[in-house]
Write an enzyme that holds these catalytic residues in place. Structure first.
Site, PDB file in Angstrom:
ATOM      1  N   THR A  16       0.831  -1.209   0.000  1.00  0.00           N
ATOM      2  CA  THR A  16       0.000   0.000   0.000  1.00  0.00           C
ATOM      3  C   THR A  16       0.862   1.254   0.000  1.00  0.00           C
ATOM      4  OG1 THR A  16      -1.754  -1.158   1.187  1.00  0.00           O
ATOM      5  CG2 THR A  16      -1.815   1.237   1.202  1.00  0.00           C
ATOM      6  N   THR A  17       1.924   1.239   0.789  1.00  0.00           N
ATOM      7  CA  THR A  17       2.825   2.387   0.848  1.00  0.00           C
ATOM      8  C   THR A  17       3.389   2.701  -0.534  1.00  0.00           C
ATOM      9  OG1 THR A  17       3.437   1.852   3.120  1.00  0.00           O
ATOM     10  CG2 THR A  17       4.948   3.259   1.897  1.00  0.00           C
ATOM     11  N   LYS A  37      -8.698  -1.403  -3.727  1.00  0.00           N
ATOM     12  CA  LYS A  37      -8.347  -2.506  -2.827  1.00  0.00           C
ATOM     13  C   LYS A  37      -9.595  -3.375  -2.764  1.00  0.00           C
ATOM     14  CE  LYS A  37      -5.746  -4.315   0.630  1.00  0.00           C
ATOM     15  NZ  LYS A  37      -4.342  -4.753   0.518  1.00  0.00           N
ATOM     16  N   ASP A  54      -5.397   0.576   4.742  1.00  0.00           N
ATOM     17  CA  ASP A  54      -4.782   0.506   3.417  1.00  0.00           C
ATOM     18  C   ASP A  54      -5.698   1.124   2.359  1.00  0.00           C
ATOM     19  OD1 ASP A  54      -2.642  -0.752   4.561  1.00  0.00           O
ATOM     20  OD2 ASP A  54      -3.127  -2.744   3.824  1.00  0.00           O
ATOM     21  N   ALA A 118      -3.960  -8.555  -1.732  1.00  0.00           N
ATOM     22  CA  ALA A 118      -3.829  -8.722  -0.285  1.00  0.00           C
ATOM     23  C   ALA A 118      -2.800  -9.813  -0.043  1.00  0.00           C
ATOM     24  CB  ALA A 118      -5.171  -9.102   0.336  1.00  0.00           C
ATOM     25  N   GLY A 119      -1.745  -9.491   0.708  1.00  0.00           N
ATOM     26  CA  GLY A 119      -0.696 -10.487   0.887  1.00  0.00           C
ATOM     27  C   GLY A 119       0.059 -10.708  -0.410  1.00  0.00           C
ATOM     28  N   PRO A 205      13.982   3.452   0.960  1.00  0.00           N
ATOM     29  CA  PRO A 205      14.569   3.136   2.262  1.00  0.00           C
ATOM     30  C   PRO A 205      13.504   3.105   3.354  1.00  0.00           C
ATOM     31  CG  PRO A 205      14.917   5.443   1.750  1.00  0.00           C
ATOM     32  CD  PRO A 205      14.269   4.838   0.530  1.00  0.00           C
ATOM     33  N   LEU A 207      11.650   4.640   6.014  1.00  0.00           N
ATOM     34  CA  LEU A 207      11.437   6.055   6.293  1.00  0.00           C
ATOM     35  C   LEU A 207      10.762   6.240   7.648  1.00  0.00           C
ATOM     36  CD1 LEU A 207      10.035   7.021   2.772  1.00  0.00           C
ATOM     37  CD2 LEU A 207      12.352   7.422   3.610  1.00  0.00           C
TER      38      LEU A 207
END
Length: 225
Positions: A16-17, A37, A54, A118-119, A205, A207
């Site tokens: 999600t990020t 989603k 999410d 998902a996953g 990286p 964060l």
């Protein structure tokens, strides 16, 4: 119109990020965006109904805005495998119905639409279908998020093989450094870059504040858009 399915090498590795970062970067480039989603397990009941963090993160990156139910049509309460949560809540999951919900968003003709799983790639939906069947029903290319930690090479290569076996194309992958203590991170990255059959879209990286704007700064989405 560009449409992609976002999968990961495992759960809790930042799909999600990364998806939110891609959508942010696309909007910053002047594109309209949407994120879906289709099934989310691990929702909190609110006055407006069940809400998933999410899904809310993707919703925040939809430009123009969408309704929550368009982004997350199936919201399950328990934070467990979706097919188990659905069974416990008496909800029937099927790749066909989830694909219809995604197609409804596709019909809005946004410049870039991401569908987040998902996953991992083979998370079950029911006794006979997995999320891979949803991606196949949509016939879209795939973006893979690699959680950079011990074991990531094997997980990434197996996922890439499964995507190819299912007749879909890996459009790109993102190295998301989820383990700050990972041993030999550069060597692992170079191995993945050499062996994976798609370009790397970015190295993100770990964060302190992993919001969409911060993540977008580490992504290169030119090949996607």
């Amino acid at each position: 119109m560009k449409r992609f399915f976002v999968t990961g090498t495992d759960t809790e590795i930042g799909k999600t990020t990364i998806a939110a970062g891609i959508l942010y970067a696309a909007h910053a480039a002047g594109l309209t965006t949407a994120g879906v989603k289709p099934v989310a397990a691990g929702c909190e009941m609110t006055a407006e109904g069940p809400r998933n963090d999410d899904a809310l993160a993707l919703l925040a990156q939809c430009r123009p805005a969408l309704e929550y139910a368009q982004v997350n049509p199936i919201a399950l309460e328990a934070a467990i495998a979706p097919h188990i949560a659905a069974q416990e809540e008496g909800v029937a999951l099927s790749a066909g119905e989830l694909a219809e919900a995604c197609q409804a968003v596709f019909e809005m003709q946004r410049d870039l639409t991401l569908v987040e799983g998902a996953g991992g790639w083979l998370v079950p939906l029911n006794r006979g279908e997995t999320l891979a069947d949803l991606a196949k029903a949509l016939q879209v290319q795939v973006i893979m998020v690699v959680g950079m930690r011990l074991g990531c090479i094997n997980h990434a290569l197996l996922t890439a093989q499964a995507i190819e076996r299912d007749g879909l194309k890996l459009a790109g992958w993102v190295a998301n450094y989820v383990d700050p203590d990972m041993s030999r991170p550069q060597e692992n990255f170079e191995t993945l870059e050499r062996l994976l059959p798609a370009p790397c879209l970015g190295k993100v990286p770990r964060l302190n504040r992993a919001d969409a704007a911060s993540v977008a700064a580490y992504l290169d989405i030119k090949s996607l858009i």
